[in-house]
Design an enzyme around this catalytic site. Structure first.
Site, short mmCIF file in Angstrom:
data_model
loop_
_atom_site.label_atom_id
_atom_site.label_comp_id
_atom_site.label_asym_id
_atom_site.label_seq_id
_atom_site.Cartn_x
_atom_site.Cartn_y
_atom_site.Cartn_z
CG PHE A 134 -3.63 15.87 0.46
CD1 PHE A 134 -4.54 14.90 0.87
CD2 PHE A 134 -3.30 15.93 -0.89
CE1 PHE A 134 -5.13 14.03 -0.04
CE2 PHE A 134 -3.87 15.06 -1.81
CZ PHE A 134 -4.79 14.11 -1.37
CB VAL A 135 2.12 13.74 0.78
CG1 VAL A 135 2.68 14.54 1.94
CG2 VAL A 135 1.59 12.39 1.25
CG ASP A 162 -5.27 9.45 6.17
OD1 ASP A 162 -5.66 9.71 7.30
OD2 ASP A 162 -5.17 10.33 5.29
NE ARG A 185 -3.37 7.67 -9.48
CZ ARG A 185 -3.97 7.36 -8.33
NH1 ARG A 185 -3.25 7.03 -7.29
NH2 ARG A 185 -5.28 7.38 -8.23
CD GLU A 213 -2.88 1.18 0.29
OE1 GLU A 213 -2.45 1.62 -0.79
OE2 GLU A 213 -4.07 0.89 0.48
CG ASP A 214 -0.67 4.80 -1.81
OD1 ASP A 214 -1.45 4.18 -1.05
OD2 ASP A 214 -1.05 5.67 -2.61
C1 PRP Z 1 -5.68 5.99 -0.59
C2 PRP Z 1 -4.45 5.14 -0.33
C3 PRP Z 1 -4.98 4.07 0.59
C4 PRP Z 1 -6.05 4.79 1.37
C5 PRP Z 1 -5.53 5.16 2.73
O1 PRP Z 1 -6.40 5.40 -1.61
O2 PRP Z 1 -3.94 4.61 -1.51
O3 PRP Z 1 -5.54 3.00 -0.12
O4 PRP Z 1 -6.40 5.96 0.64
O5 PRP Z 1 -6.50 5.82 3.50
P1 PRP Z 1 -7.18 5.19 4.78
O6 PRP Z 1 -6.10 4.62 5.65
O7 PRP Z 1 -7.86 6.40 5.40
O8 PRP Z 1 -8.19 4.17 4.37
P2 PRP Z 1 -7.44 6.17 -2.56
O9 PRP Z 1 -8.82 5.90 -2.06
O10 PRP Z 1 -7.04 7.61 -2.66
O11 PRP Z 1 -7.25 5.41 -3.94
P3 PRP Z 1 -5.97 5.36 -4.93
O12 PRP Z 1 -4.92 4.47 -4.28
O13 PRP Z 1 -6.50 4.78 -6.19
O14 PRP Z 1 -5.44 6.78 -5.10
#
Ligand code: PRP
Length: 185
Positions: free
Chosen positions: A158-159, A109, A171, A105-106
């Protein structure tokens, strides 16, 4: 600061993590994961879309045999704050019974996305499910969730970049930077 060739240079604030810092930490994480899973076969489940860049670098540094799969979960839509609702789209279709799964995961949060994903993968009979996240914002946690592997703990900004987006932009930036409020307000 990004140079003039950066297509979004006016939107980008402080660079939190440079390309070099990320590269070095990814190698360290890969060494740690490789040592922990030595002798095992890993299923790497990459959370779309943000983790794609991190996963591409991480997997090439791993020293254990692995299969690659993807999962789609989304909680942000086009905002900067999690909607609180996790939507799971495509789920990995391979048989996970008895397999060792590492979710890539990236960013963590609130922790909601990974809590839901891990529970879903565990319910499919995996022998183990762990998580490897490039970025962790522990100050934002809304549910009790702790990833096993973390690249960097970061403050609550917000990064974007290195896979992370705002409204599908940024991205492709090779570093992680704070998005200027003017870019989303
Ligand atoms: C982002 C990120 C995680 C998630 C983290 O995904 O990639 O999957 O939010 O947030 P959390 O811990 O509050 O659940 P996003 O919904 O932006 O989708 P993406 O990866 O396609 O950008």
């Amino acid at each position: 600061m990004p140079d003039d060739s950066c297509p979004w240079k006016n939107d980008i604030g402080d660079v939190l993590l440079t390309e070099g810092q990320i590269r070095q930490r990814v190698q360290e994480l890969a060494a740690e994961v490789s040592a922990d899973y030595a002798g095992q076969h890993l299923v790497l489940v990459v959370a779309l879309k943000g983790a794609v860049v991190f996963a591409a670098d991480l997997m090439r540094a791993l020293q254990v045999p692995l299969c690659l799969d993807f999962v789609a979960a989304s909680s942000y839509g086009s905002g900067t704050v999690s909607s609180g609702e996790v939507r799971v789209g495509y789920e990995t279709c391979g048989d996970l019974k008895g397999r060792h799964v590492l979710v890539v995961e990236d960013i963590v949060d609130s922790g909601r996305t990974l809590s839901v994903l891990v529970a879903s993968l565990r319910s499919r009979g995996a022998a183990s499910v762990k998580t490897c996240c490039l970025l962790d914002k522990p100050s934002r946690r809304a549910v009790d969730f702790r990833p096993e592997y973390v690249g960097f703990e970061i403050p609550d900004h917000f990064v974007v970049g290195y896979g992370l987006d705002y409204a599908e932009r940024y991205r492709s930036l090779p570093f992680v930077a704070v998005l200027r409020p003017e870019a989303y307000q």
